[in-house]
Design an enzyme around this catalytic site. Structure first.
Site, short mmCIF file in Angstrom:
data_model
loop_
_atom_site.label_atom_id
_atom_site.label_comp_id
_atom_site.label_asym_id
_atom_site.label_seq_id
_atom_site.Cartn_x
_atom_site.Cartn_y
_atom_site.Cartn_z
N CYS A 114 0.85 -1.18 0.00
CA CYS A 114 0.00 0.00 0.00
C CYS A 114 0.89 1.23 0.00
CB CYS A 114 -0.88 0.05 1.26
SG CYS A 114 -2.02 -1.33 1.39
N GLY A 142 -0.14 0.11 -4.93
CA GLY A 142 -1.46 -0.49 -4.72
C GLY A 142 -2.43 0.03 -5.75
N ASN A 176 0.05 0.94 5.81
CA ASN A 176 0.89 0.15 4.91
C ASN A 176 1.59 -0.88 5.78
OD1 ASN A 176 3.98 0.85 3.10
ND2 ASN A 176 2.63 -0.90 2.97
N CYS A 199 12.36 -3.88 4.96
CA CYS A 199 12.12 -4.87 3.88
C CYS A 199 13.11 -4.66 2.74
CB CYS A 199 10.69 -4.72 3.38
SG CYS A 199 10.36 -5.70 1.90
N TYR A 240 12.65 -4.39 -5.60
CA TYR A 240 11.55 -4.38 -6.55
C TYR A 240 10.42 -3.38 -6.26
CZ TYR A 240 7.19 -6.08 -8.67
OH TYR A 240 5.99 -6.16 -9.30
N SER A 291 10.87 -2.76 -13.76
CA SER A 291 11.45 -2.90 -12.43
C SER A 291 12.90 -3.37 -12.45
CB SER A 291 10.60 -3.85 -11.58
OG SER A 291 10.45 -5.08 -12.25
S1 SF4 Z 1 12.14 -9.00 2.80
FE1 SF4 Z 1 10.62 -10.43 2.02
S2 SF4 Z 1 9.67 -11.35 3.88
FE2 SF4 Z 1 10.78 -9.51 4.55
S3 SF4 Z 1 9.23 -7.89 4.55
FE3 SF4 Z 1 10.25 -7.83 2.54
S4 SF4 Z 1 8.99 -9.10 1.17
FE4 SF4 Z 1 8.42 -9.57 3.30
#
Ligand code: SF4
Length: 503
Positions: free
Chosen positions: A43, A69, A143, A277, A283, A324
């Site tokens: 999001c 999103g 989000n 993350c 990506y 991407s």
């Molecule tokens: S690294 Fe992978 S498991 Fe960790 S928050 Fe990002 S997408 Fe999700």
């Protein structure tokens, strides 16, 4: 249609494909269009305080965050009095196509783009959610994903709470409303102390705009300044579009309250080990954004350069799977000295100007979204760089397309390690068994893709390309989940809450 409930067998296993491979292959989602064989973005959130045309600026911010999103969008605005809200299913431009912005007056606004990670794509789940409670009106855009939302909701339902949505975000609103405290500065931390998982939030309460980031910092959230106005946004590209300057990131475990007194920062949680993350950098985020303090484009170029070092190939051209993997392919080209070419052209209007009927996506598959440039590919040894392989179905279709356009050899390079685990922190991913790397070796995947060679970036390589390698989540690559979750937690868990007759 979501990644999970669109499981349709469209890419048939060929004679040389084992039954084990078939179990993955036949679970193509939604006709092989690339967008369905991907991790799905989560999001986007945006908030602004102190601007005459707050809702219109929020619309622009959401527009630039559309990649995060595409299922629903919404804006809530106020001048400190009554909230004015409009939400709906579809893209930002569709939801606000009828002059709704004229009604959304006020100098404060928050907005949200949604891709469902908990709860289906229903109009009732569109955000920002707005409630009335004893302290007045409260609106929220979220989000991320709460991994204990089901347990919290069941507990509150046992105590008589009534939920209007199947979104985990509503759980946060209930927890805030149930707080015994009377000031938001205490109510919100009290509520969040019970929440586990990922949340970057924008909230609107009275004449106050609030931004919150979870203690591990899974999802990004930044603060900007536009003249006298203050802005919150998931990514800096949303600051750019409204002419705001980047001020700083909201820190993990920090809340900011923005009102007539300016910006007040409150630490609501002691520092936890950070888990930003890493897929945001690989990506999800836009390459023109600065996320977690680094330029997304520069990280992707580093990934491409390192990939070229780890998996060189003797070839004539390097191409990307646009858009991407453009930056990673440029990095690969730069380090390998092999020229970058535009071998695949993406149709940017797929999924935007019309929703493809199922039989059309089945018939045309990946051709709807990409077209090969025969003049570039014919007779060439091609290195194709992609950012990830999820189920593998789309990658396989792309390879067939490249070979059909005359590519003599295809060398597939992936700028991230094999994805073998699902995400529970705000990204919609297939079940683990649908991830091709959860049950196949690299050599088996190479055979399935029909490529001459296949190379994934190593975990060491990925870690070497990010600024603070210990501060990231890598769970979808290594299964190391930093926040535990119940076995029953999945996207539709809140829609399976039991209804007991006579209870
Ligand atoms: S690294 Fe992978 S498991 Fe960790 S928050 Fe990002 S997408 Fe999700």
């Amino acid at each position: 249609m979501t990644g999970r409930d669109a499981v349709i067998g469209v890419v048939r296993a060929e004679a040389d494909t084992s039954s084990k491979e078939r179990s993955v292959i036949e679970q193509d989602a939604g006709g092989g269009e690339r967008g369905t064989d991907r991790f799905r973005e989560e999001c986007g959130v945006f908030g602004i305080y102190g601007a005459e045309n707050a809702a219109r600026l929020t619309y622009a911010g959401l527009y630039s965050l559309q990649h995060r999103g595409q299922e629903s969008a919404g804006i809530v605005s106020t001048d400190g009095g009554e909230f004015r809200a409009h939400r709906g299913l579809g893209l930002v431009s569709d939801v606000f196509a009828g002059g709704e912005l004229d009604r959304l007056t006020g100098h404060i606004a928050i907005g949200h783009n949604r891709y469902s990670t908990t709860g289906r794509n229903l109009a009732s789940n569109a955000q920002p959610l707005v409630v009335n409670f004893r302290e007045g009106q409260l609106a929220i855009g979220h989000n991320g994903n709460l991994v204990n939302a089901l347990a919290l909701r069941r507990e509150m339902e046992e105590q008589g709470s009534i939920f209007q949505t199947s979104s985990d975000t509503e759980v946060i609103l209930h927890l805030i409303a149930r707080s015994k405290a009377t000031e938001l500065e205490r109510m919100i931390p009290e509520a969040l102390a019970r929440c586990q998982g990922a949340y970057s939030l924008v909230l609107l309460a009275g004449d106050t705009l609030i931004g919150v980031r979870d203690p591990r910092g899974f999802r990004p959230l930044c603060l900007g300044r536009r003249g006298d106005a203050h802005v919150l946004a998931s990514e800096t590209c949303a600051l750019d579009i409204v002419g705001a300057e980047f001020v700083r990131e909201i820190e993990p475990g920090e809340m900011v309250f923005i009102d007539t007194r300016g910006v007040r920062s409150i630490r609501f949680h002691a520092p936890d080990p950070l888990r930003a993350c890493v897929f945001e950098l690989i990506y999800f985020s836009r390459p023109d954004s600065v996320v977690f303090g680094v330029s997304v484009d520069s990280i992707r170029r580093r990934l491409g350069r390192r990939l070229a070092e780890e998996h060189p190939a003797d070839a004539d051209i390097v191409i990307s799977v646009p858009d991407s993997s453009n930056s990673a392919a440029l990095g690969f080209s730069e380090r390998s000295g092999i020229p970058f070419e535009l071998g695949l052209i993406r149709n940017h209007y797929v999924g935007r100007t019309f929703i493809a009927p199922e039989q059309i996506t089945r018939s045309f598959g990946v051709n709807l979204k990409f077209n090969p440039v025969r003049q570039i590919l014919e007779g060439k040894r091609v290195i194709v760089v992609d950012d990830s392989i999820v189920r593998g179905t789309t990658s396989r279709s792309l390879v067939m397309m490249l070979r059909g356009a005359g590519a003599k050899e295809v060398h597939f390079r992936v700028s991230s390690p094999p994805i073998g685990w699902s995400c529970y922190y705000g990204i919609d991913t297939p079940n683990r068994r649908e991830l091709i790397a959860s049950s196949h070796t690299v050599e088996q995947i190479r055979k399935y893709l029909h490529v001459d060679t296949l190379g994934y970036l190593s975990m060491e390589g990925l870690r070497s390309c990010v600024e603070r390698p210990d501060d990231h989540c890598y769970a979808c690559f290594n299964g190391d989940y930093s926040v535990r979750f119940g076995a029953e937690m999945d996207k539709l868990a809140l829609e399976r809450t039991p209804i007991r007759n006579g209870a």
